[in-house]
Write a protein that holds these residues in place. Structure first.
Motif, PDB file in Angstrom:
ATOM      1  N   GLY A  67      13.149  15.636  -3.342  1.00 36.10           N
ATOM      2  CA  GLY A  67      13.931  15.124  -2.076  1.00 36.10           C
ATOM      3  C   GLY A  67      13.153  14.326  -1.438  1.00 36.10           C
ATOM      4  O   GLY A  67      13.577  12.980  -0.934  1.00 36.10           O
ATOM      5  N   ILE A  68      12.040  14.790  -0.981  1.00 36.08           N
ATOM      6  CA  ILE A  68      11.236  14.027  -0.223  1.00 36.08           C
ATOM      7  C   ILE A  68      10.639  12.834  -0.868  1.00 36.08           C
ATOM      8  O   ILE A  68      10.533  11.669  -0.231  1.00 36.08           O
ATOM      9  N   LEU A  69      10.232  12.967  -2.190  1.00 34.48           N
ATOM     10  CA  LEU A  69      10.049  11.676  -2.749  1.00 34.48           C
ATOM     11  C   LEU A  69      11.137  10.566  -2.811  1.00 34.48           C
ATOM     12  O   LEU A  69      10.943   9.354  -2.666  1.00 34.48           O
ATOM     13  N   LEU A  70      12.358  11.077  -2.932  1.00 38.40           N
ATOM     14  CA  LEU A  70      13.359  10.032  -2.886  1.00 38.40           C
ATOM     15  C   LEU A  70      13.631   9.510  -1.610  1.00 38.40           C
ATOM     16  O   LEU A  70      13.959   8.285  -1.301  1.00 38.40           O
ATOM     17  N   THR A 117       0.705  -1.003   0.073  1.00 36.71           N
ATOM     18  CA  THR A 117       0.111  -0.132  -0.195  1.00 36.71           C
ATOM     19  C   THR A 117       0.972   1.394   0.122  1.00 36.71           C
ATOM     20  O   THR A 117       0.664   2.294  -0.715  1.00 36.71           O
ATOM     21  N   LEU A 118       1.840   1.132   0.729  1.00 36.63           N
ATOM     22  CA  LEU A 118       2.859   2.315   0.748  1.00 36.63           C
ATOM     23  C   LEU A 118       3.575   2.518  -0.642  1.00 36.63           C
ATOM     24  O   LEU A 118       3.691   3.484  -1.018  1.00 36.63           O
ATOM     25  N   GLY A 119       3.823   1.441  -1.157  1.00 36.05           N
ATOM     26  CA  GLY A 119       4.416   1.289  -2.608  1.00 36.05           C
ATOM     27  C   GLY A 119       3.417   1.934  -3.540  1.00 36.05           C
ATOM     28  O   GLY A 119       3.730   2.831  -4.572  1.00 36.05           O
ATOM     29  N   GLY A 120       1.933   1.620  -3.513  1.00 36.03           N
ATOM     30  CA  GLY A 120       1.195   2.155  -4.222  1.00 36.03           C
ATOM     31  C   GLY A 120       1.024   3.836  -4.043  1.00 36.03           C
ATOM     32  O   GLY A 120       0.491   4.310  -5.080  1.00 36.03           O
ATOM     33  N   LEU A 177      13.014   4.390   1.616  1.00 33.31           N
ATOM     34  CA  LEU A 177      12.284   3.589   2.597  1.00 33.31           C
ATOM     35  C   LEU A 177      11.129   2.584   2.370  1.00 33.31           C
ATOM     36  O   LEU A 177      11.571   1.161   2.762  1.00 33.31           O
ATOM     37  N   VAL A 178      10.296   2.709   1.154  1.00 36.27           N
ATOM     38  CA  VAL A 178       9.317   1.670   0.902  1.00 36.27           C
ATOM     39  C   VAL A 178      10.307   0.789  -0.001  1.00 36.27           C
ATOM     40  O   VAL A 178      10.064  -0.512   0.057  1.00 36.27           O
ATOM     41  N   TYR A 179      11.125   1.038  -0.716  1.00 35.40           N
ATOM     42  CA  TYR A 179      12.087   0.078  -1.353  1.00 35.40           C
ATOM     43  C   TYR A 179      12.609  -0.924  -0.430  1.00 35.40           C
ATOM     44  O   TYR A 179      12.632  -2.168  -0.791  1.00 35.40           O
ATOM     45  N   LEU A 180      13.363  -0.529   0.611  1.00 39.50           N
ATOM     46  CA  LEU A 180      14.128  -1.424   1.718  1.00 39.50           C
ATOM     47  C   LEU A 180      12.995  -2.405   2.320  1.00 39.50           C
ATOM     48  O   LEU A 180      13.176  -3.326   2.371  1.00 39.50           O
TER      49      LEU A 180
END
Length: 477
Positions: free
Chosen positions: A201-204, A49-52, A209-212
């Protein structure tokens, strides 16, 4: 110590009972839909859900600062709106690239690969010198990376959640996309002092964090490869990442998905349930996106709102999407259970009847919004009718995605990718032409025309309810 031991013994006993019940179901020819423990499933669904959330966040952190970006890059509003359109076009077509591969070869590897591109795009936007051409290219790369998670995520939900709870689960998954319009405008306040790179920068940071979390907490869930997840029983929740998951089950209950390729999409586009459902959601999304894009300029030009006030005003649109999504998911699951217990039984088209409320809500909201802007009414009425339009759109979306996931057995991501493509093409067109339409027709007639598109949607809805079951039967033969 004694309480801890008794608790441990209790957990062991419960595990034995659960194991024995699964064994009995197997002996009776039955199997639980997902053998992954409930808490672990909840963790997986939370992470996806965080990824979406990343794609819609990337779009909505951007829209409120369009007037600022137009000044910074010294281009017209139309040229800057083109960066919105290019993002939406990417968001439309790139999931087609990911979806059929996800239904055939697995979900996890594509999560890992696609989000790398998202992270790279944000890094480059931050460090590359200011240039409108580069912004267009990097926005396209950004959408390439983020676009996969919406279709992959729905596929993961279908892998883990049985039909009687699926509407609510899809609605909860869609909270990620729905939170984009809520949180995006707030985070865009980071650019309020003119530093337009801060939002990226915020998106990065969020994307990293979501990627990890996806790397270490989300296992492969494609049922054709891993069945109902019994292979994860008793294993650590933290997993080592790998790019390939071999098939570990041999059970005819897990339908073999079609091989990826153009033929799959061509076949599904001709399939009326997918085509008609995709058209209705595309028309609805185009209307709402037109409202969303024009929202900031209307508040700035007609109500003298500051950048901060404009950003905060988008909370109204975001709130409508969240409320509509949650209500729709719970309502459609309750309707599912009621129909399942009836003498006639349940068919997927039964969910679609509930969409009528959403189309009517969107129709009323759009028309009244246009005329309230036209007569320069109090801004509270602008909020009310834009909220009503958002409720209608997300109400329809939850049901549409649930229906599409049930229409093609074994390959839920592919039809959803097709619907996503039509939706985002329509949104890209709408965002590009909305200012011209407003100038030519005026706000009132412009949004009246958009609202009346829901009459077409209602006609298509009736067609699906009447003939959808027959179309599905013919398709599976």
């Amino acid at each position: 110590m004694e309480s801890e031991k008794s608790k441990g013994l209790q957990d062991i006993t419960l595990d034995k009972i659960e194991s024995q019940s699964q064994k009995i179901r197997k002996e009776q020819g039955q199997i639980c839909y997902s053998a992954i423990p409930k808490n672990r499933r909840l963790l997986i669904l939370t992470v996806i859900t965080l990824g979406g959330f990343l794609g819609p966040l990337s779009g909505n952190i951007y829209i409120p600062i369009l007037p600022l970006l137009s000044k910074v890059f010294a281009v017209s509003q139309t040229v800057m709106n083109g960066t919105v359109s290019i993002f939406m076009i990417g968001f439309a077509f790139f999931p087609l690239f990911w979806a059929s591969m996800a239904d055939f070869g697995g979900r996890k590897n594509l999560y890992i690969i696609s989000l790398l591109f998202f992270l790279l795009a944000n890094i480059l936007i931050i460090v590359v010198p200011q240039n409108i051409g580069a912004l267009y290219v990097l926005r396209l790369l950004q959408s390439f990376g983020a676009s996969s998670v919406t279709t992959l995520g729905i596929g993961t939900v279908v892998d883990l959640v049985e039909p009687k709870h699926r509407g609510k689960s899809i609605a909860l998954f869609m909270l990620g996309p729905q939170l984009g319009p809520v949180i995006g405008p707030i985070l865009s306040l980071s650019a309020s002092k003119g530093n337009w790179r801060w939002p990226f920068g915020i998106l990065l940071i969020i994307g990293g964090l979501v990627y990890l979390m996806i790397l270490f907490f989300v296992p492969e869930t494609l049922r054709y490869l891993v069945g109902n997840g019994e292979i994860y029983g008793g294993k650590n929740w933290v997993i080592l990442p790998k790019l390939y998951q071999k098939k570990v089950v041999d059970d005819p209950r897990y339908v073999k998905p079609p091989k990826p390729g153009i033929k799959v999409y061509y076949k599904l586009i001709k399939y009326p349930p997918v085509l008609l459902c995709s058209i209705t959601s595309a028309l609805l999304f185009a209307c709402f996106y037109a409202l969303s894009v024009s929202f900031s300029s209307i508040l700035e030009s007609q109500y003298d709102f500051s950048t901060t006030q404009v950003c905060l005003s988008y909370l109204c649109l975001g709130g409508s999407l969240i409320i509509g999504s949650l209500l729709s998911g719970r309502f459609t699951d309750r309707y599912y259970r009621k129909k399942s217990q009836s003498e006639a039984g349940y068919v997927p088209e039964d969910r679609l009847v509930v969409q009528l409320f959403g189309f009517i809500s969107s129709l009323v909201g759009l028309i009244c919004y246009g005329w309230m802007v036209q007569i320069k009414s109090h801004v509270a009425l602008i909020y009310v009718f834009s909220f009503l339009s958002g409720i209608g759109m997300t109400w329809v979306f939850v049901i549409c995605n649930t229906y599409l996931a049930e229409s093609i057995e074994g390959a839920p991501a592919t039809p959803i990718a097709i619907a996503n493509a039509l939706r985002n093409v329509a949104a890209a067109i709408a965002s590009f032409i909305i200012y011209k339409l407003e100038q030519e027709l005026g706000y009132g007639w412009c949004f009246t025309g958009l609202g009346l598109l829901n009459v077409i949607n209602i006609i298509l809805l009736i067609s699906l309810c009447v003939w959808g079951r027959k179309w599905r039967s013919n398709f599976t033969k």
